[in-house]
Design a protein around this motif. Sequence first.
Motif, mmCIF file in Angstrom:
data_model
loop_
_atom_site.group_PDB
_atom_site.id
_atom_site.type_symbol
_atom_site.label_atom_id
_atom_site.label_comp_id
_atom_site.label_asym_id
_atom_site.label_seq_id
_atom_site.Cartn_x
_atom_site.Cartn_y
_atom_site.Cartn_z
ATOM 1 N N VAL A 9 -40.172 69.827 0.213
ATOM 2 C CA VAL A 9 -41.354 68.981 0.328
ATOM 3 C C VAL A 9 -42.161 69.086 -0.963
ATOM 4 C CG1 VAL A 9 -41.496 69.142 2.830
ATOM 5 C CG2 VAL A 9 -42.657 70.829 1.428
ATOM 6 N N ASN A 10 -42.912 68.057 -1.249
ATOM 7 C CA ASN A 10 -43.762 68.079 -2.432
ATOM 8 C C ASN A 10 -44.914 69.052 -2.223
ATOM 9 O OD1 ASN A 10 -42.221 66.217 -3.744
ATOM 10 N ND2 ASN A 10 -43.665 64.546 -3.542
ATOM 11 N N LEU A 11 -45.302 69.694 -3.310
ATOM 12 C CA LEU A 11 -46.440 70.603 -3.283
ATOM 13 C C LEU A 11 -47.718 69.808 -3.109
ATOM 14 C CD1 LEU A 11 -47.805 73.374 -3.771
ATOM 15 C CD2 LEU A 11 -47.785 72.797 -6.193
ATOM 16 N N ASN A 12 -48.510 70.219 -2.128
ATOM 17 C CA ASN A 12 -49.862 69.701 -1.995
ATOM 18 C C ASN A 12 -50.778 70.909 -1.828
ATOM 19 O OD1 ASN A 12 -49.819 70.450 0.753
ATOM 20 N ND2 ASN A 12 -49.008 68.464 1.331
ATOM 21 N N GLY A 13 -52.026 70.704 -1.634
ATOM 22 C CA GLY A 13 -52.965 71.814 -1.591
ATOM 23 C C GLY A 13 -52.774 72.788 -0.447
ATOM 24 N N SER A 14 -52.031 72.417 0.586
ATOM 25 C CA SER A 14 -51.955 73.269 1.769
ATOM 26 C C SER A 14 -50.620 73.970 1.985
ATOM 27 C CB SER A 14 -52.282 72.436 3.011
ATOM 28 O OG SER A 14 -51.312 71.431 3.181
ATOM 29 N N ASN A 15 -49.610 73.705 1.183
ATOM 30 C CA ASN A 15 -48.289 74.287 1.464
ATOM 31 C C ASN A 15 -47.734 75.103 0.295
ATOM 32 O OD1 ASN A 15 -47.675 72.245 -0.332
ATOM 33 N ND2 ASN A 15 -46.055 71.369 0.908
ATOM 34 N N ALA A 75 -49.771 68.258 -18.636
ATOM 35 C CA ALA A 75 -49.715 68.568 -20.065
ATOM 36 C C ALA A 75 -48.904 69.820 -20.374
ATOM 37 C CB ALA A 75 -51.121 68.727 -20.622
ATOM 38 N N GLU A 76 -48.523 70.574 -19.376
ATOM 39 C CA GLU A 76 -47.800 71.826 -19.602
ATOM 40 C C GLU A 76 -46.369 71.557 -20.067
ATOM 41 O OE1 GLU A 76 -49.128 74.788 -19.564
ATOM 42 O OE2 GLU A 76 -51.052 74.082 -18.802
ATOM 43 N N THR A 77 -45.954 72.278 -21.111
ATOM 44 C CA THR A 77 -44.593 72.128 -21.633
ATOM 45 C C THR A 77 -43.829 73.443 -21.618
ATOM 46 O OG1 THR A 77 -45.355 72.487 -23.894
ATOM 47 C CG2 THR A 77 -45.226 70.204 -23.131
ATOM 48 N N HIS A 78 -44.454 74.506 -21.174
ATOM 49 C CA HIS A 78 -43.803 75.815 -21.103
ATOM 50 C C HIS A 78 -43.737 76.220 -19.639
ATOM 51 C CE1 HIS A 78 -43.120 80.119 -21.659
ATOM 52 N NE2 HIS A 78 -42.639 79.786 -22.834
ATOM 53 N N ALA A 79 -42.552 76.585 -19.168
ATOM 54 C CA ALA A 79 -42.329 76.834 -17.740
ATOM 55 C C ALA A 79 -43.179 77.983 -17.214
ATOM 56 C CB ALA A 79 -40.844 77.124 -17.496
ATOM 57 N N ARG A 80 -43.325 79.024 -17.995
ATOM 58 C CA ARG A 80 -44.110 80.177 -17.527
ATOM 59 C C ARG A 80 -45.588 79.818 -17.373
ATOM 60 N NH1 ARG A 80 -42.885 85.355 -16.910
ATOM 61 N NH2 ARG A 80 -44.521 86.914 -17.049
ATOM 62 N N THR A 81 -46.134 79.075 -18.337
ATOM 63 C CA THR A 81 -47.539 78.690 -18.223
ATOM 64 C C THR A 81 -47.744 77.696 -17.079
ATOM 65 O OG1 THR A 81 -47.296 76.987 -19.921
ATOM 66 C CG2 THR A 81 -48.078 79.146 -20.645
ATOM 67 N N LEU A 82 -46.754 76.852 -16.827
ATOM 68 C CA LEU A 82 -46.828 75.927 -15.695
ATOM 69 C C LEU A 82 -46.882 76.700 -14.391
ATOM 70 C CD1 LEU A 82 -46.705 73.090 -14.434
ATOM 71 C CD2 LEU A 82 -44.233 73.247 -14.588
ATOM 72 N N ARG A 83 -46.038 77.694 -14.256
ATOM 73 C CA ARG A 83 -46.026 78.520 -13.048
ATOM 74 C C ARG A 83 -47.362 79.235 -12.877
ATOM 75 N NH1 ARG A 83 -44.630 84.050 -12.104
ATOM 76 N NH2 ARG A 83 -44.099 84.355 -9.938
ATOM 77 N N ASN A 84 -47.880 79.804 -13.951
ATOM 78 C CA ASN A 84 -49.164 80.496 -13.877
ATOM 79 C C ASN A 84 -50.292 79.543 -13.495
ATOM 80 O OD1 ASN A 84 -47.906 82.879 -14.567
ATOM 81 N ND2 ASN A 84 -48.434 82.742 -16.722
ATOM 82 N N LYS A 85 -50.255 78.340 -14.010
ATOM 83 C CA LYS A 85 -51.277 77.341 -13.699
ATOM 84 C C LYS A 85 -51.230 76.972 -12.218
ATOM 85 C CE LYS A 85 -54.024 73.896 -15.205
ATOM 86 N NZ LYS A 85 -54.852 73.742 -16.334
ATOM 87 N N LEU A 86 -50.017 76.783 -11.691
ATOM 88 C CA LEU A 86 -49.873 76.475 -10.271
ATOM 89 C C LEU A 86 -50.394 77.624 -9.407
ATOM 90 C CD1 LEU A 86 -46.392 74.742 -10.256
ATOM 91 C CD2 LEU A 86 -48.594 73.672 -9.753
ATOM 92 N N GLU A 87 -50.127 78.855 -9.815
ATOM 93 C CA GLU A 87 -50.644 80.000 -9.066
ATOM 94 C C GLU A 87 -52.161 80.027 -9.097
ATOM 95 O OE1 GLU A 87 -49.029 83.794 -10.096
ATOM 96 O OE2 GLU A 87 -47.058 83.287 -9.313
ATOM 97 N N GLN A 88 -52.752 79.758 -10.249
ATOM 98 C CA GLN A 88 -54.211 79.740 -10.348
ATOM 99 C C GLN A 88 -54.807 78.657 -9.456
ATOM 100 O OE1 GLN A 88 -54.953 79.128 -14.489
ATOM 101 N NE2 GLN A 88 -54.786 81.289 -15.006
ATOM 102 N N LEU A 89 -54.159 77.521 -9.402
ATOM 103 C CA LEU A 89 -54.692 76.412 -8.619
ATOM 104 C C LEU A 89 -54.551 76.618 -7.121
ATOM 105 C CD1 LEU A 89 -53.375 73.398 -10.707
ATOM 106 C CD2 LEU A 89 -55.762 74.075 -10.423
ATOM 107 N N TYR A 90 -53.438 77.186 -6.674
ATOM 108 C CA TYR A 90 -53.138 77.185 -5.253
ATOM 109 C C TYR A 90 -53.076 78.557 -4.602
ATOM 110 C CZ TYR A 90 -52.079 72.397 -6.278
ATOM 111 O OH TYR A 90 -52.170 71.106 -6.694
ATOM 112 N N ALA A 91 -52.689 79.591 -5.311
ATOM 113 C CA ALA A 91 -52.539 80.900 -4.676
ATOM 114 C C ALA A 91 -53.885 81.474 -4.261
ATOM 115 C CB ALA A 91 -51.816 81.866 -5.607
ATOM 116 N N ARG A 92 -54.941 81.115 -4.935
ATOM 117 C CA ARG A 92 -56.256 81.661 -4.591
ATOM 118 C C ARG A 92 -56.761 81.112 -3.254
ATOM 119 N NH1 ARG A 92 -59.262 78.200 -9.135
ATOM 120 N NH2 ARG A 92 -59.081 76.214 -8.083
ATOM 121 N N LYS A 93 -56.134 80.082 -2.757
ATOM 122 C CA LYS A 93 -56.557 79.483 -1.500
ATOM 123 C C LYS A 93 -55.816 80.084 -0.310
ATOM 124 C CE LYS A 93 -57.580 75.144 -3.790
ATOM 125 N NZ LYS A 93 -57.274 73.739 -3.883
ATOM 126 N N ILE A 94 -55.244 81.258 -0.494
ATOM 127 C CA ILE A 94 -54.455 81.877 0.569
ATOM 128 C C ILE A 94 -55.309 82.119 1.807
ATOM 129 C CG2 ILE A 94 -53.225 83.979 1.228
ATOM 130 C CD1 ILE A 94 -52.085 84.051 -1.568
#
Length: 124
Positions: A9-15, A75-94
């Motif tokens: 499934v596509n990533l959204n704010g809740s999954n 705008a992300e072109t580096h896989a590690r920074t993309l992963r970190n950005k996704l964690e910052q955006l969504y993991a804090r909403k645990i």
Amino acid sequence: MKANTNRIVNLNGSNYQVWRGKMEDLLYVKDYYMHVFNTEKTEDKTDAEWNILHRKVCRYIRQWVDDNDLNHISAETHARTLRNKLEQLYARKIGNNKFFLIKQLIGLKYHDVNPISDHLNSFQ
């Protein structure tokens, strides 16, 4: 046996938590995993090849992100920074995700008209 890489499934704010696990599995299947989690370039790749691989991985991950959330990571072109950005955006909403899941679990009721297997699937 060929792996099915089209069932996520596509990533959204809740999954995020579910999506993250499935995405890691897909990255292993596609042999992209090391590009996300290695901190240094492998010796067998040139800088240009390494950058192209990171762009491929970023593109692969972005295709599984909801359109509403793409502007945060486009705008992300580096896989590690993309992963970190996704964690910052969504993991804090645990905490919010846990609250949502607990609320759904409390409201879960078995209905006699439905098979027990459907109820157990909803529970899981």
